[in-house]
Motif scaffolding. Sequence first.
Motif, PDB file in Angstrom:
ATOM      1  N   GLY A 205      -6.424   2.978 -11.931  1.00  0.00           N
ATOM      2  CA  GLY A 205      -7.743   1.805 -10.813  1.00  0.00           C
ATOM      3  C   GLY A 205      -8.944   1.720 -10.763  1.00  0.00           C
ATOM      4  O   GLY A 205      -9.062   1.239  -9.255  1.00  0.00           O
ATOM      5  N   VAL A 225      -9.650   1.350  -6.098  1.00  0.00           N
ATOM      6  CA  VAL A 225      -7.984   1.315  -5.694  1.00  0.00           C
ATOM      7  C   VAL A 225      -7.827   2.675  -4.723  1.00  0.00           C
ATOM      8  O   VAL A 225      -6.877   3.906  -5.656  1.00  0.00           O
ATOM      9  CB  VAL A 225      -6.951   0.964  -5.916  1.00  0.00           C
ATOM     10  CG1 VAL A 225      -5.455   1.179  -5.260  1.00  0.00           C
ATOM     11  CG2 VAL A 225      -7.469  -0.388  -6.242  1.00  0.00           C
ATOM     12  N   ASP A 228      -4.916   6.374  -5.508  1.00  0.00           N
ATOM     13  CA  ASP A 228      -3.777   5.647  -6.676  1.00  0.00           C
ATOM     14  C   ASP A 228      -4.382   5.588  -8.107  1.00  0.00           C
ATOM     15  O   ASP A 228      -5.297   4.206  -8.117  1.00  0.00           O
ATOM     16  CB  ASP A 228      -3.002   4.269  -5.941  1.00  0.00           C
ATOM     17  CG  ASP A 228      -1.886   3.952  -6.517  1.00  0.00           C
ATOM     18  OD1 ASP A 228      -1.732   4.387  -7.756  1.00  0.00           O
ATOM     19  OD2 ASP A 228      -1.078   2.771  -6.101  1.00  0.00           O
ATOM     20  N   THR A 248       0.747  -2.661  -9.505  1.00  0.00           N
ATOM     21  CA  THR A 248       0.096  -0.919 -10.263  1.00  0.00           C
ATOM     22  C   THR A 248       2.492  -1.131 -10.864  1.00  0.00           C
ATOM     23  O   THR A 248       3.188  -1.505 -10.423  1.00  0.00           O
ATOM     24  CB  THR A 248       0.053   0.498  -9.156  1.00  0.00           C
ATOM     25  OG1 THR A 248       1.114   1.081  -8.418  1.00  0.00           O
ATOM     26  CG2 THR A 248      -1.180  -0.212  -8.459  1.00  0.00           C
ATOM     27  N   TYR A 254      -1.441  -3.993  -3.770  1.00  0.00           N
ATOM     28  CA  TYR A 254      -2.618  -3.667  -2.781  1.00  0.00           C
ATOM     29  C   TYR A 254      -3.494  -5.034  -2.696  1.00  0.00           C
ATOM     30  O   TYR A 254      -3.178  -5.955  -3.978  1.00  0.00           O
ATOM     31  CB  TYR A 254      -3.893  -3.115  -3.896  1.00  0.00           C
ATOM     32  CG  TYR A 254      -2.426  -1.882  -3.218  1.00  0.00           C
ATOM     33  CD1 TYR A 254      -2.557  -0.787  -2.714  1.00  0.00           C
ATOM     34  CD2 TYR A 254      -2.720  -1.410  -5.328  1.00  0.00           C
ATOM     35  CE1 TYR A 254      -2.393   0.788  -2.461  1.00  0.00           C
ATOM     36  CE2 TYR A 254      -2.071   0.210  -5.001  1.00  0.00           C
ATOM     37  CZ  TYR A 254      -2.285   0.629  -4.296  1.00  0.00           C
ATOM     38  OH  TYR A 254      -1.808   1.925  -4.036  1.00  0.00           O
ATOM     39  N   LEU A 256      -7.375  -6.633  -2.066  1.00  0.00           N
ATOM     40  CA  LEU A 256      -8.453  -6.009  -1.780  1.00  0.00           C
ATOM     41  C   LEU A 256      -9.357  -7.359  -1.891  1.00  0.00           C
ATOM     42  O   LEU A 256      -8.926  -8.580  -1.874  1.00  0.00           O
ATOM     43  CB  LEU A 256      -8.923  -5.800  -3.291  1.00  0.00           C
ATOM     44  CG  LEU A 256      -8.319  -4.680  -3.865  1.00  0.00           C
ATOM     45  CD1 LEU A 256      -8.825  -4.079  -5.172  1.00  0.00           C
ATOM     46  CD2 LEU A 256      -7.696  -3.551  -2.811  1.00  0.00           C
ATOM     47  N   LYS A 263      -9.895  -2.576   0.566  1.00  0.00           N
ATOM     48  CA  LYS A 263      -8.271  -2.869   0.604  1.00  0.00           C
ATOM     49  C   LYS A 263      -7.405  -3.657   2.197  1.00  0.00           C
ATOM     50  O   LYS A 263      -8.004  -2.834   3.220  1.00  0.00           O
ATOM     51  CB  LYS A 263      -7.463  -1.416   0.271  1.00  0.00           C
ATOM     52  CG  LYS A 263      -5.569  -1.501   0.558  1.00  0.00           C
ATOM     53  CD  LYS A 263      -5.132  -0.895  -0.038  1.00  0.00           C
ATOM     54  CE  LYS A 263      -5.442   0.780   0.829  1.00  0.00           C
ATOM     55  NZ  LYS A 263      -4.683   1.992  -0.070  1.00  0.00           N
ATOM     56  N   GLY A 266      -1.599  -2.701   1.948  1.00  0.00           N
ATOM     57  CA  GLY A 266      -0.522  -2.386   0.635  1.00  0.00           C
ATOM     58  C   GLY A 266       0.281  -2.057   0.966  1.00  0.00           C
ATOM     59  O   GLY A 266       1.279  -2.097   2.245  1.00  0.00           O
TER      60      GLY A 266
END
Length: 368
Positions: A205, A225, A228, A248, A254, A256, A263, A266
Motif C-alpha cells: 500500500g 494507505v 490496507d 485495490t 480510497y 487521498l 485519506k 474510503g
Amino acid sequence: MAMTSLTELDDDTVRSMSIGAVFSEFGGKINSIDFHRKDDLLVTASEDDSVRLYDIASAKLLKTTFHKKHGADRICFTHHPSSVICSSTYNLDSTGGFFFLLFLLIFIYHCFMYERVMENVAESLRYLSMYDNRCLRYFKGHKERVVSLCMSPINDSFMSGSLDHSVRIWDLRVNACQGILRLRGRPTVAYDQQGLVFAVAMEGGAIKLFDSRSYDKGPFDTFLVGGDTAEVCDIKFSNDGKSMLLTTTSNNIYVLDAYGGEKRCGFSLEPSPNTKIEATFTPDGQYVVSGSGDGTLHAWNINMRNEVSCWNSHIGISSCLKWAPRRAMFAAASTVLTFWIPDSSKSTVEPRPMDVEGAAPSENVSQQ
C-alpha cells in the motif's frame, strides 16, 4: 444518443446517469479503455485481440483492427487522436523456439547475455497508428505482462508498470527505455494532470511520488494507505491535482489528499474474484464512480462522503470504467461496452446503504 458538453455536475445529474449506447460485438473481455484528452474518441483493447476506436459524440464505432500475433491488453492514447500505445498479450517472438532454447542453454551462465536474451523476447509495447493500421515502433524490455500504462499529458514520455516488478519510462520517438525503477510487488503508475509529478503504487500500500524531470533522484514523498496492505491495481489523479484515487485488489477505494497523503474517504465494494474493478474521478474531481463485484455501479460525492447513486450495470462486473474528459458521460465495460449519459426523465432513486469509511456530517475491419 444525445451527447452534452460537460457542465458543473451536481448530485441530481450524476444520479440521472443511464445507458445511452451499447456495443456487444466483442469476442471476449475488454481489458482496458481510454478516452482521448481533447477529441471525442474512445479506444478499447479486448481479449479477442481487437483494438476498437469509437466516436463518443455520435456513439459510433469508427474502426476495428485485430492483432492476432501480439494481442491487445493495456491501451492508452498518445497525443495524436489516431495513435495509441498498446501492450502485448503474447510474447513478441512466436517463432524460432528451438533456436532460442539452444541459445539460452549455451549462455544461461552468463548473466549479461541472459538479460539480453530475455529482453529480445520479452513482453512488448507497441506504438500503433489506427489511421493506417501500422506499428510505428516496438518497445522491448519488460519480462512479464504490463499491468499499468499511462501517457504524459505534456510531452512524448509514457510509463509502463509490469509484473516483472519494474516501472519503465519511455519516449515515443526512440525504442530504447529511458529509465527503470525496480520495485516490490505489482507496480501501478499515473501522471498528474500537469505532467510534473508521477505516482507509483507498490507492495504494502505504499505510494511513492516522483518529480518527472528528476525521477532518478528517487521519490520526494511516500504515502501509506493505513490498514490496507492489498495491492493497488489502479491509481488516478484528479484534474485539479488535489486528490488521488486508489483501487485495490480487495475492492477497496480510497481518495487521498495528493499533497499530504491523508485519506479523505474510503469505500468498500463487493469482492470480484479474478476480476479487478476500476474507479474514476469525474472531471471536476467532486465525484467518484466505480464498478463492484455484484455487477452494480456506484457514485459518491467526495466532499459529502456519501453515496449518490447505485445502478445495475446490466453487463455484469465492470472491470473498465472511465469518465470522458469533456463530456457528461462515462464508459463502463466487461465483455460489453456501455456509454452512460444523463437522462432528465429518470426518476430519482435513493441509493442503498454501503460501507463507507471516514463518513462525516461506420466500421472498418483490418488484420495485423
